[in-house]
Each structure stands twice: as C-alpha cells, then as structure tokens.
Scaffold this motif. Structure first.
Motif, PDB file in Angstrom:
ATOM      1  N   GLY A 122       0.891  -1.296   0.346  1.00 15.49           N
ATOM      2  CA  GLY A 122      -0.506  -0.117   0.296  1.00 15.49           C
ATOM      3  C   GLY A 122       1.370   0.979   0.774  1.00 15.49           C
ATOM      4  O   GLY A 122       1.630   1.427   0.561  1.00 15.49           O
ATOM      5  N   ILE A 123       1.032   1.627  -1.060  1.00 17.11           N
ATOM      6  CA  ILE A 123       1.998   2.919  -1.140  1.00 17.11           C
ATOM      7  C   ILE A 123       0.972   3.834  -1.333  1.00 17.11           C
ATOM      8  O   ILE A 123       0.987   5.100  -0.283  1.00 17.11           O
ATOM      9  CB  ILE A 123       2.497   3.245  -2.798  1.00 17.11           C
ATOM     10  N   GLU A 124      -0.577   4.524  -1.101  1.00 12.34           N
ATOM     11  CA  GLU A 124      -1.534   5.052  -0.632  1.00 12.34           C
ATOM     12  C   GLU A 124      -1.496   6.239  -1.702  1.00 12.34           C
ATOM     13  O   GLU A 124      -2.164   6.687  -3.236  1.00 12.34           O
ATOM     14  CB  GLU A 124      -1.310   5.398   0.404  1.00 12.34           C
ATOM     15  N   THR A 125      -0.022   7.153  -1.901  1.00 10.24           N
ATOM     16  CA  THR A 125       0.070   8.333  -2.967  1.00 10.24           C
ATOM     17  C   THR A 125       1.752   8.279  -2.592  1.00 10.24           C
ATOM     18  O   THR A 125       3.027   8.039  -2.262  1.00 10.24           O
ATOM     19  CB  THR A 125       0.062   9.850  -1.846  1.00 10.24           C
ATOM     20  N   PHE A 126       2.861   8.687  -3.873  1.00 12.01           N
ATOM     21  CA  PHE A 126       4.193   9.252  -3.824  1.00 12.01           C
ATOM     22  C   PHE A 126       4.325  10.210  -3.094  1.00 12.01           C
ATOM     23  O   PHE A 126       5.706  10.519  -2.617  1.00 12.01           O
ATOM     24  CB  PHE A 126       4.735   8.939  -5.561  1.00 12.01           C
ATOM     25  N   ASP A 127       2.877  10.984  -2.826  1.00  8.55           N
ATOM     26  CA  ASP A 127       3.757  12.365  -1.987  1.00  8.55           C
ATOM     27  C   ASP A 127       4.155  12.051  -0.820  1.00  8.55           C
ATOM     28  O   ASP A 127       3.135  12.111   0.180  1.00  8.55           O
ATOM     29  CB  ASP A 127       2.550  13.373  -2.550  1.00  8.55           C
ATOM     30  N   ASN A 128       4.826  12.242   0.077  1.00 10.20           N
ATOM     31  CA  ASN A 128       5.562  11.633   1.448  1.00 10.20           C
ATOM     32  C   ASN A 128       5.368  12.860   1.947  1.00 10.20           C
ATOM     33  O   ASN A 128       4.761  12.191   3.285  1.00 10.20           O
ATOM     34  CB  ASN A 128       7.061  12.006   1.156  1.00 10.20           C
ATOM     35  N   ASN A 129       4.860  13.448   2.229  1.00 15.62           N
ATOM     36  CA  ASN A 129       4.559  14.561   3.191  1.00 15.62           C
ATOM     37  C   ASN A 129       2.376  14.011   2.832  1.00 15.62           C
ATOM     38  O   ASN A 129       1.758  14.072   4.045  1.00 15.62           O
ATOM     39  CB  ASN A 129       4.130  16.247   2.294  1.00 15.62           C
ATOM     40  N   TYR A 130       1.911  14.261   2.153  1.00 11.86           N
ATOM     41  CA  TYR A 130       0.490  13.941   2.306  1.00 11.86           C
ATOM     42  C   TYR A 130      -0.048  12.498   2.720  1.00 11.86           C
ATOM     43  O   TYR A 130      -0.646  12.052   3.433  1.00 11.86           O
ATOM     44  CB  TYR A 130      -0.412  13.818   0.466  1.00 11.86           C
ATOM     45  N   ARG A 131       1.183  11.880   2.028  1.00  9.52           N
ATOM     46  CA  ARG A 131       0.792  10.040   2.805  1.00  9.52           C
ATOM     47  C   ARG A 131       1.498  10.003   4.230  1.00  9.52           C
ATOM     48  O   ARG A 131       0.372   9.195   4.868  1.00  9.52           O
ATOM     49  CB  ARG A 131       2.212   8.882   2.598  1.00  9.52           C
TER      50      ARG A 131
END
Length: 231
Positions: A122-131
């Motif tokens: 589960g990556i969910e998003t590649f935006d580290n801040n949002y994740r």
C-alpha cells in the motif's frame, strides 16, 4: 461480511480475506479494516482454515488479504496456506505487506518455495508529505529502486486534500515502478479521512475510461468490488 470470492475478469484469481493479528503499524488514518484483527490465535486459525478449504485452485492463483501484512498471519495459517497451495497446484500467490517489511520478503518467498510469490504494498500516494501527515502512513519513499521488490501497489485516491495533479502523477509513477496497480477510490468509512466528490467526478469522467482498459490496472470504485470486505 464476505471473505471468499473468485475474480473472473482481469487477473483471474481466487481471493480470501483472512483474519490476522493486529497490523504492526495500525495507525493509518483512512483504515478501518484493522477492526477485523484479533488476538485470539485459535479463533484466527479456525476461521482461516475453514476459508482456505473453499479454495479450488481453478485459476492457479490465490490472493490473500488480511487487514495487515502476511507477517501478521499465525504460523499455523501460513502452513495451511502452503498445504492448500501445493495440493491445488497453485502457481501464484499474492500477499499484502507493509513497506517496513521490505528486508524480510525473502522469508515468505522461501516459505512458499513452490509458488511465485507476488507482494502487494500500500503506497497510497507518492507524495511523502500527504502520506505521512494526512494519511498518517509513516514511511518515506526516496529510493524508488527498492520498489522492484514488490509486484503490485495500491493507490488511494479522491480524498480531501488531494489534487488532480497529485493523482495523475501517482498513477503515472506507479505504472513506471510496478507490474500491476490497484486504484482505490476512497469511500467514507467513519475515519478522519473524507471523500472528495469533485475529484471522484473528475476521475470517473477523465481518467477511468482510459485506465480501465489496461490489463495491469484494477480500479475499485467501491471497496466491495473485489467481493471480499468487512463492512
């Protein structure tokens, strides 16, 4: 609640939602699947063994999901999965795994030596801040080369705070680094994360008609689309 199903269109396989110990992380702001976790090992094993007895091997492929990672399944359950996979002459097994288990994947590969093991993360998003700050899934991705250890990833889209650009970039990046991807359109589930209906309309109109045609993309408009769910 449904725990067994057959996927008969893309990537044909049997799928099981097994019970497991608590997720090792268990703090993702969007996840209510952890409500299915248990600390009663006997209960976990009995439910899982009964479910595994339903497996037919018709597609030669079995996906196991368990509201956590494969590493949170009891040994007795893992041994029974192996027994069934071998008896049914399974060629391929899918397991869920949390990113922090990256260095332990070989343990599962060796345990299921008769099958090709494919890990879904589960990556969910590649935006580290949002994740990390919004979804509260606490790992940072900087070295994308390590993603080659996983076969497939899940993306979570259409949540408040996301943008069209972020979602488009996430899908493009996932397709670059994974052989298969699953795109989950978020459904409100009484967690602190909420659905963005405008993003849903945009995705279904602009993105879905093109993406759904690709064989290596699975899109879940509803979290019940795979036929297994806890709610």
């Amino acid at each position: 609640m449904e725990r067994y199903n057959k996927i008969t269109d893309k990537n044909q396989r049997e799928i099981l939602l097994l019970k497991s110990f608590a997720c090792s992380y268990g703090k993702c702001a969007f996840c209510n699947y952890i409500l299915d976790n248990s600390y009663n090992e006997n209960e976990i094993n009995q439910i899982n063994i009964d479910l595994l007895d339903k497996v037919t091997g018709v597609f030669g492929c079995l996906e196991i999901i368990n509201s956590a990672s494969v590493f949170e399944l009891p040994l007795k359950t893992l041994e029974y999965i192996r027994k069934i996979a071998n008896e049914k002459k399974m060629k391929t097994l899918y397991f869920e795994v949390y990113y922090s288990y990256l260095k332990r994947l070989d343990e599962i590969i060796k345990f299921f030596s008769a099958q090709e093991v494919r890990f879904k993360v589960g990556i969910e998003t590649f935006d580290n801040n949002y994740r990390t700050q919004i979804l509260k899934k606490n790992f940072i991705l900087n070295d994308y080369t390590q993603l080659s250890n996983f076969y497939s990833c899940c993306l979570l889209i259409c949540t408040k705070g996301q943008t069209r650009e972020q979602i488009s970039n996430d899908i493009e990046t996932a397709l670059k680094y994974f052989k298969e991807i699953t795109i989950n359109v978020f459904i409100n589930n009484d967690t602190e994360i909420t659905r963005d209906e405008e993003l849903v309309k945009w995705f279904l109109t602009e993105k879905y008609p093109l993406l759904i045609k690709q064989k290596n993309i699975e899109i879940l408009i509803d979290n019940k689309d795979l036929g297994v769910y806890v709610q």
